[in-house]
Scaffold this motif. Sequence first.
Motif, mmCIF file in Angstrom:
data_model
loop_
_atom_site.group_PDB
_atom_site.id
_atom_site.type_symbol
_atom_site.label_atom_id
_atom_site.label_comp_id
_atom_site.label_asym_id
_atom_site.label_seq_id
_atom_site.Cartn_x
_atom_site.Cartn_y
_atom_site.Cartn_z
ATOM 1 N N MET A 1 0.848 -1.196 0.000
ATOM 2 C CA MET A 1 0.000 0.000 0.000
ATOM 3 C C MET A 1 0.880 1.242 0.000
ATOM 4 N N SER A 2 0.502 2.217 -0.809
ATOM 5 C CA SER A 2 1.274 3.459 -0.889
ATOM 6 C C SER A 2 0.629 4.520 -0.016
ATOM 7 N N THR A 3 1.412 5.140 0.842
ATOM 8 C CA THR A 3 0.895 6.218 1.676
ATOM 9 C C THR A 3 1.668 7.482 1.389
ATOM 10 N N GLU A 4 0.955 8.598 1.322
ATOM 11 C CA GLU A 4 1.577 9.874 1.003
ATOM 12 C C GLU A 4 1.281 10.874 2.106
ATOM 13 N N ARG A 5 2.235 11.763 2.361
ATOM 14 C CA ARG A 5 2.017 12.808 3.350
ATOM 15 C C ARG A 5 2.921 13.989 3.033
ATOM 16 N N SER A 6 2.541 15.145 3.516
ATOM 17 C CA SER A 6 3.407 16.312 3.392
ATOM 18 C C SER A 6 4.486 16.215 4.446
ATOM 19 N N LEU A 7 5.703 16.489 4.054
ATOM 20 C CA LEU A 7 6.835 16.340 4.962
ATOM 21 C C LEU A 7 7.080 17.646 5.680
ATOM 22 N N GLY A 8 6.741 17.723 6.973
ATOM 23 C CA GLY A 8 7.010 18.912 7.761
ATOM 24 C C GLY A 8 5.907 19.934 7.712
ATOM 25 N N GLU A 9 6.167 21.077 8.322
ATOM 26 C CA GLU A 9 5.192 22.142 8.411
ATOM 27 C C GLU A 9 5.515 23.241 7.418
ATOM 28 N N GLU A 10 4.617 24.218 7.355
ATOM 29 C CA GLU A 10 4.837 25.348 6.468
ATOM 30 C C GLU A 10 6.064 26.132 6.918
ATOM 31 N N LYS A 11 6.682 26.810 5.961
ATOM 32 C CA LYS A 11 7.881 27.582 6.275
ATOM 33 C C LYS A 11 7.612 28.644 7.329
ATOM 34 N N ASP A 12 6.393 29.218 7.269
ATOM 35 C CA ASP A 12 6.091 30.300 8.200
ATOM 36 C C ASP A 12 6.121 29.835 9.645
ATOM 37 N N GLY A 13 6.043 28.499 9.862
ATOM 38 C CA GLY A 13 6.048 27.995 11.216
ATOM 39 C C GLY A 13 7.443 27.805 11.787
ATOM 40 N N ARG A 14 8.472 28.036 10.964
ATOM 41 C CA ARG A 14 9.826 27.817 11.442
ATOM 42 C C ARG A 14 10.267 28.959 12.344
ATOM 43 N N SER A 15 11.217 28.644 13.231
ATOM 44 C CA SER A 15 11.715 29.653 14.152
ATOM 45 C C SER A 15 12.652 30.608 13.430
ATOM 46 N N ALA A 16 13.005 31.692 14.118
ATOM 47 C CA ALA A 16 13.910 32.680 13.545
ATOM 48 C C ALA A 16 15.295 32.078 13.373
ATOM 49 N N GLU A 274 0.532 22.230 -3.989
ATOM 50 C CA GLU A 274 0.724 22.681 -2.612
ATOM 51 C C GLU A 274 2.063 23.383 -2.410
ATOM 52 N N ARG A 275 2.953 23.285 -3.424
ATOM 53 C CA ARG A 275 4.301 23.849 -3.312
ATOM 54 C C ARG A 275 4.991 23.323 -2.055
ATOM 55 N N GLN A 276 4.863 22.023 -1.838
ATOM 56 C CA GLN A 276 5.393 21.426 -0.621
ATOM 57 C C GLN A 276 5.954 20.042 -0.931
ATOM 58 N N VAL A 277 7.074 19.721 -0.287
ATOM 59 C CA VAL A 277 7.695 18.416 -0.470
ATOM 60 C C VAL A 277 6.728 17.323 -0.024
ATOM 61 N N GLN A 278 6.602 16.283 -0.844
ATOM 62 C CA GLN A 278 5.725 15.153 -0.534
ATOM 63 C C GLN A 278 6.569 13.897 -0.330
ATOM 64 N N LEU A 279 6.113 13.048 0.572
ATOM 65 C CA LEU A 279 6.811 11.800 0.852
ATOM 66 C C LEU A 279 5.897 10.615 0.598
ATOM 67 N N VAL A 280 6.360 9.688 -0.219
ATOM 68 C CA VAL A 280 5.677 8.408 -0.404
ATOM 69 C C VAL A 280 6.395 7.420 0.507
ATOM 70 N N ASP A 281 5.774 7.105 1.643
ATOM 71 C CA ASP A 281 6.442 6.268 2.641
ATOM 72 C C ASP A 281 6.812 4.895 2.091
ATOM 73 N N GLU A 282 5.915 4.344 1.305
ATOM 74 C CA GLU A 282 6.171 3.024 0.724
ATOM 75 C C GLU A 282 5.704 3.043 -0.723
ATOM 76 N N VAL A 283 6.636 2.876 -1.636
ATOM 77 C CA VAL A 283 6.309 2.905 -3.059
ATOM 78 C C VAL A 283 5.447 1.696 -3.407
ATOM 79 N N SER A 284 4.296 1.956 -4.006
ATOM 80 C CA SER A 284 3.375 0.868 -4.349
ATOM 81 C C SER A 284 3.921 0.046 -5.509
ATOM 82 N N ALA A 285 3.346 -1.130 -5.691
ATOM 83 C CA ALA A 285 3.758 -1.990 -6.802
ATOM 84 C C ALA A 285 3.498 -1.300 -8.134
ATOM 85 N N GLU A 286 2.373 -0.571 -8.224
ATOM 86 C CA GLU A 286 2.040 0.135 -9.464
ATOM 87 C C GLU A 286 3.040 1.262 -9.736
#
Length: 598
Positions: A1-16, A274-286
Amino acid sequence: MSTERSLGEEKDGRSAKPVVLVVDDDEDLADTCEYWLRDDYDVRVAYGGEDALNQIDETVDVVLLDRRMPNLSGDDVLEALRDRGLDCHVAMMTAVEPDTDIVDMPFDDYLVKPVTKTDVREAVDELVVRSDFDEEVREFFALESTQEALKTRDVDDLRDPAVLNELREQVETVRRGQADEIEKRQRQLDRLHHINDLLRKVDRALVDATTREEIEETVCESLASFDAYAAAWVARYSDAVDAVTCRTSAGVAPPQLNGTADAVTPVVRSALQERQVQLVDEVSAEHFAAVFETNGTAPPDLDRESLSAVVVPVTYRDTAYGALVIYTDRADSLDEDDRTVFEELGATIGHGINAAESKRLLYSDTAVELEFSHEDRDDLFVDLSATVDCRVTLQGFSPAADGGISCYVSTEGADTEAVLEYLTTHDSVESARTITDGPEESMFEVRITGSTVLGPLIEFGASVNTLTATNGDGSLAVTVSPDADLRVLSDTVQSAFPAIEVVAKREVEQSVQSTETFKRELEDKLTSRQHDVLETAFVSGYFDWPRGSTAEEVAESLGISAPTFHEHLRSGERKLMETFFEETTETATTEKRRVTNN
């Protein structure tokens, strides 16, 4: 099974930015370190020990500290800041070779001069990461840094070799007490150094690359050359047909995605929308089959079940050039720092592509001219022409670093006050003023922060030839380099202004004026006195900052009064500007009359 998620938070949430204090009585070196670090850190500089103690406080995260300084040495500064209870990390940066006297000094790293940009950046990067470690783990890495510094010396040359043995025992004692945590943190530091190596390699490659294709190929090859990555390829996404194709690849033959892209398209689409890095945790067979098996070249040792994919949007401001797809077996350990690095990588590639295409347009003998019909009233100029019932012509513009654009527009057939009222009340206009108010035509300077097609065109690297609108009916002509991705340009423009349509595409030749021709043309316009005034002002440093000579001094050397000097100077400058800007704003293209789409 392939699962996808956005990696991390928005840039605006980063500290100085972390704060770094550079302390060295060698002002040139201190300023150089500040220059090396300024992009990623808030850097302060002190040119001596007393200055350092005046500047240092609890906001400082890292100190780069010279040992040998007059009046107050680095050793004294180190002792003083520890006495104050300040918890910042300190890297000694000195020409003093380490000896066993450093074992009891409470620093965190030791750099021996001469130092390079890489030495300084890696040391600061690592010390910032170490600040999140537990106290005992931080102690271990500080002791290990001391041990590594002493390893650079021959044991027989040390003052007290026995101290080195005691240090080794202390390091091992701390290691045994925190073995699991130290191993975890060591992996984190190793990954940091790996990522920095990757970015430096890509940066070096981008410096030498001259075309988009070369940039993309170089990046993929650089990534695939690292053991951490199995393969990399650049995906081109078409919003019109919701499909992905491969532009180039390394580590795997270019995927043949026709009819098999459904497993890949969604994550690429998400990354770009989304202009955001995406992560496929496990590449599906397809997904695996679409990329690695359609051409029958899947590496035999590649294990799909342990394979993850990182999808990085390649963008420059609002322009999306595609997505970089990277395969790795280390995605389970990716964290916020990795996300930030991959975002930086995507932005770096996007900036490189934009610069290459702009440069290509500037120096190419040929170009492609696109003509658009422009009736989208979301554009300020089209709406102005419709609202005030006039003709609007863009005469010139100047982009600002903050994203705003200073535009110079003329209007015909409109009341000047009505135009000015429209501009000053528009949400996207920061400021507007009347330059000339004529009976037939008026000129305005308008500072715009949005609502114009110029924004996406500038970001793409296109050269705007003409932009006119009459009573809401507009036209636009732009020139792009011959190898520019016209689909990306069209998608970028139409995503912001849907009512714009391409009506013609022409291949054109660009005339290039040589330096000698330009000089002859300028000399024909200048009087002898204007030429002498400009040349004397230049060689005497009048145009330098701070000025090498004042106007009065230059005038005296020429034997003329200051007012006369200014009169000739302004006239000469005017002719210089006219010669340059008339050349660059006149239509420098000759159509080949090969209209390929209308």
